[in-house]
Write a protein that holds these residues in place. Structure first.
Motif, PDB file in Angstrom:
ATOM      1  N   GLU A   8      42.655  43.374  15.008  1.00 48.03           N
ATOM      2  CA  GLU A   8      43.500  42.483  15.799  1.00 48.03           C
ATOM      3  C   GLU A   8      43.755  43.074  17.194  1.00 48.03           C
ATOM      4  N   THR A   9      43.904  44.385  17.252  1.00 50.04           N
ATOM      5  CA  THR A   9      44.083  45.057  18.548  1.00 50.04           C
ATOM      6  C   THR A   9      42.860  44.846  19.428  1.00 50.04           C
ATOM      7  N   LEU A  10      41.691  44.967  18.854  1.00 49.49           N
ATOM      8  CA  LEU A  10      40.452  44.777  19.616  1.00 49.49           C
ATOM      9  C   LEU A  10      40.310  43.329  20.095  1.00 49.49           C
ATOM     10  N   GLN A  11      40.738  42.387  19.266  1.00 45.85           N
ATOM     11  CA  GLN A  11      40.696  40.980  19.684  1.00 45.85           C
ATOM     12  C   GLN A  11      41.600  40.753  20.894  1.00 45.85           C
ATOM     13  N   ARG A  12      42.778  41.365  20.848  1.00 46.85           N
ATOM     14  CA  ARG A  12      43.691  41.258  21.985  1.00 46.85           C
ATOM     15  C   ARG A  12      43.072  41.888  23.234  1.00 46.85           C
ATOM     16  N   MET A  13      42.466  43.045  23.047  1.00 52.39           N
ATOM     17  CA  MET A  13      41.808  43.729  24.173  1.00 52.39           C
ATOM     18  C   MET A  13      40.724  42.854  24.788  1.00 52.39           C
ATOM     19  N   GLN A  14      39.890  42.288  23.934  1.00 47.21           N
ATOM     20  CA  GLN A  14      38.785  41.477  24.423  1.00 47.21           C
ATOM     21  C   GLN A  14      39.291  40.288  25.225  1.00 47.21           C
ATOM     22  N   SER A  15      40.321  39.628  24.728  1.00 46.98           N
ATOM     23  CA  SER A  15      40.901  38.493  25.441  1.00 46.98           C
ATOM     24  C   SER A  15      41.515  38.932  26.770  1.00 46.98           C
ATOM     25  N   ALA A  16      42.179  40.079  26.756  1.00 44.89           N
ATOM     26  CA  ALA A  16      42.814  40.587  27.969  1.00 44.89           C
ATOM     27  C   ALA A  16      41.776  40.962  29.021  1.00 44.89           C
ATOM     28  N   LEU A  17      40.690  41.586  28.599  1.00 42.44           N
ATOM     29  CA  LEU A  17      39.641  41.970  29.547  1.00 42.44           C
ATOM     30  C   LEU A  17      38.974  40.742  30.154  1.00 42.44           C
ATOM     31  N   GLU A  18      38.796  39.697  29.344  1.00 49.32           N
ATOM     32  CA  GLU A  18      38.200  38.468  29.859  1.00 49.32           C
ATOM     33  C   GLU A  18      39.139  37.807  30.871  1.00 49.32           C
ATOM     34  N   ALA A  19      40.426  37.814  30.581  1.00 48.29           N
ATOM     35  CA  ALA A  19      41.393  37.257  31.522  1.00 48.29           C
ATOM     36  C   ALA A  19      41.416  38.067  32.815  1.00 48.29           C
ATOM     37  N   ALA A  20      41.316  39.381  32.686  1.00 52.02           N
ATOM     38  CA  ALA A  20      41.279  40.243  33.870  1.00 52.02           C
ATOM     39  C   ALA A  20      40.025  39.991  34.698  1.00 52.02           C
ATOM     40  N   ARG A  21      38.905  39.789  33.999  1.00 50.25           N
ATOM     41  CA  ARG A  21      37.645  39.515  34.703  1.00 50.25           C
ATOM     42  C   ARG A  21      37.766  38.251  35.557  1.00 50.25           C
ATOM     43  N   GLN A  22      38.487  37.259  35.052  1.00 48.71           N
ATOM     44  CA  GLN A  22      38.669  36.021  35.809  1.00 48.71           C
ATOM     45  C   GLN A  22      39.449  36.253  37.099  1.00 48.71           C
ATOM     46  N   VAL A  23      40.371  37.201  37.072  1.00 50.20           N
ATOM     47  CA  VAL A  23      41.139  37.517  38.282  1.00 50.20           C
ATOM     48  C   VAL A  23      40.206  37.988  39.394  1.00 50.20           C
ATOM     49  N   PHE A  24      39.214  38.763  39.035  1.00 55.16           N
ATOM     50  CA  PHE A  24      38.316  39.337  40.050  1.00 55.16           C
ATOM     51  C   PHE A  24      37.430  38.289  40.715  1.00 55.16           C
ATOM     52  N   THR A  25      37.296  37.122  40.113  1.00 52.61           N
ATOM     53  CA  THR A  25      36.482  36.074  40.745  1.00 52.61           C
ATOM     54  C   THR A  25      37.146  35.558  42.021  1.00 52.61           C
ATOM     55  N   ARG A  26      38.412  35.879  42.212  1.00 50.89           N
ATOM     56  CA  ARG A  26      39.126  35.439  43.413  1.00 50.89           C
ATOM     57  C   ARG A  26      38.889  36.367  44.602  1.00 50.89           C
ATOM     58  N   PHE A  27      38.183  37.473  44.389  1.00 46.92           N
ATOM     59  CA  PHE A  27      38.014  38.472  45.440  1.00 46.92           C
ATOM     60  C   PHE A  27      36.547  38.670  45.792  1.00 46.92           C
ATOM     61  N   THR A  28      36.303  39.002  47.050  1.00 43.51           N
ATOM     62  CA  THR A  28      34.949  39.316  47.513  1.00 43.51           C
ATOM     63  C   THR A  28      34.822  40.816  47.651  1.00 43.51           C
ATOM     64  N   LEU A  29      33.929  41.397  46.871  1.00 46.17           N
ATOM     65  CA  LEU A  29      33.760  42.850  46.855  1.00 46.17           C
ATOM     66  C   LEU A  29      33.435  43.357  48.257  1.00 46.17           C
ATOM     67  N   GLY A  30      34.181  44.381  48.687  1.00 48.58           N
ATOM     68  CA  GLY A  30      33.953  44.960  50.005  1.00 48.58           C
ATOM     69  C   GLY A  30      34.708  44.267  51.116  1.00 48.58           C
ATOM     70  N   ALA A  31      35.422  43.184  50.784  1.00 45.45           N
ATOM     71  CA  ALA A  31      36.230  42.465  51.787  1.00 45.45           C
ATOM     72  C   ALA A  31      37.649  42.322  51.246  1.00 45.45           C
ATOM     73  N   ILE A  32      38.238  43.465  50.945  1.00 46.46           N
ATOM     74  CA  ILE A  32      39.521  43.512  50.256  1.00 46.46           C
ATOM     75  C   ILE A  32      40.577  44.131  51.166  1.00 46.46           C
ATOM     76  N   GLU A  33      41.723  43.499  51.248  1.00 46.65           N
ATOM     77  CA  GLU A  33      42.841  44.083  51.981  1.00 46.65           C
ATOM     78  C   GLU A  33      43.590  45.045  51.063  1.00 46.65           C
ATOM     79  N   ALA A  34      43.987  46.197  51.616  1.00 50.31           N
ATOM     80  CA  ALA A  34      44.671  47.202  50.813  1.00 50.31           C
ATOM     81  C   ALA A  34      45.922  47.709  51.510  1.00 50.31           C
ATOM     82  N   GLU A  35      46.884  48.083  50.688  1.00 48.25           N
ATOM     83  CA  GLU A  35      48.053  48.823  51.154  1.00 48.25           C
ATOM     84  C   GLU A  35      47.904  50.241  50.607  1.00 48.25           C
ATOM     85  N   TYR A  36      48.791  51.131  51.062  1.00 50.73           N
ATOM     86  CA  TYR A  36      48.701  52.510  50.600  1.00 50.73           C
ATOM     87  C   TYR A  36      50.041  52.983  50.064  1.00 50.73           C
TER      88      TYR A  36
END
Length: 266
Positions: A8-36
């Motif tokens: 069950e823990t692994l199922q939760r992990m898998q779902s969480a990683l997939e949700a996290a992967r979707q977040v990255f579709t909003r960003f363009t690699l190498g064109a990211i604004e950062a704070e420090y």
């Protein structure tokens, strides 16, 4: 009852990683604004967004939480089960456009990393596993390297440590040294046998290491502190002195190599 207590823990992990992967579709690699942050560590909108998604997907009543991007809550020290996550390990690489960053999620029980999930959204790689199930790499069973000698082994090094010249001292061992950014991603690659070993003599935080350590151990590999003791997490201070990880047959050679360069007291 399942013969895989962490299913069950692994199922939760898998779902969480997939949700996290979707977040990255909003960003363009190498064109990211950062704070420090204090200490000059970069942080991006992606770090914070993924942290929120992981917390929502993973955390349940009675479980503790330790994340690089969340304020630490000392109540985690009283919990048997604790999530230790790094929403974006390799933020510098993410900002620079190198595909060497990942989302890192670990379940720790009584201080032991028992399950881990790591995904690299740039390369579409997912590593998932637990001590009772073994690991999968992109859904297929995998295991740690079965190489029997360190000479010629593929060893993943810190990109920044390599730039500083800290790995020149290991050249006499005739290693095939490859610099890579994210600590967690290096450990994931070792867990799946895509590299033979990785280590650092520099302090790292639990959120850098916990998921990868769980994966290496689950894949039959060797992972330990620099003192050759078992890795324990959910400590009051999450900073660890360093670590090493490798295929099972390389353990003694790697310990001997690293021991020569350890400070007298760690």
């Amino acid at each position: 009852m399942s013969n895989q207590p962490h299913a069950e823990t692994l199922q939760r992990m898998q779902s969480a990683l997939e949700a996290a992967r979707q977040v990255f579709t909003r960003f363009t690699l190498g064109a990211i604004e950062a704070e420090y942050k204090a200490g000059h560590d970069p942080v991006t909108e992606a770090d914070r967004a993924v942290d929120a998604v992981l917390r929502e997907q993973l955390l349940r009543e009675g479980e503790g939480w330790l994340s690089e991007e969340s304020a630490d809550d000392s109540s985690r020290l009283e919990k048997t089960r604790v999530w230790i996550v790094d929403p974006l390990d390799g933020t510098r690489e993410f900002i620079a456009g190198f595909p060497e960053f990942c989302v890192s999620v670990a379940m720790v029980e009584e201080g032991v990393p028992v399950a881990g999930g790591i995904c690299n959204p740039a390369t579409n790689e997912t590593f998932l596993g637990s001590l009772d199930s073994g690991i999968t790499y992109n859904g297929k069973p995998a295991r740690a390297s079965q190489r029997t000698q360190l000479e010629g082994a593929l060893v993943l090094a810190s990109r920044s440590e390599t730039k500083r010249g800290e790995w020149k001292r290991f050249q006499k061992a005739s290693l095939n040294i490859r610099p890579i950014g994210s600590v967690a991603y290096k450990l994931a690659l070792v867990s799946a046998g895509l590299a033979d070993a990785t280590f650092t003599l520099s302090p790292k935080h639990e959120w850098d290491i916990a998921a990868g350590a769980a994966l290496v151990a689950s894949a039959g590999g060797f992972v330990s502190t620099l003192q050759n003791s078992a890795l324990r997490c959910n400590n009051k201070s999450p900073l660890l002195s360093g670590f090493l990880a490798c295929g099972p047959a390389l353990r003694d050679e790697l310990l001997a190599l690293v021991n020569e360069y350890l400070p007298a007291k760690i």
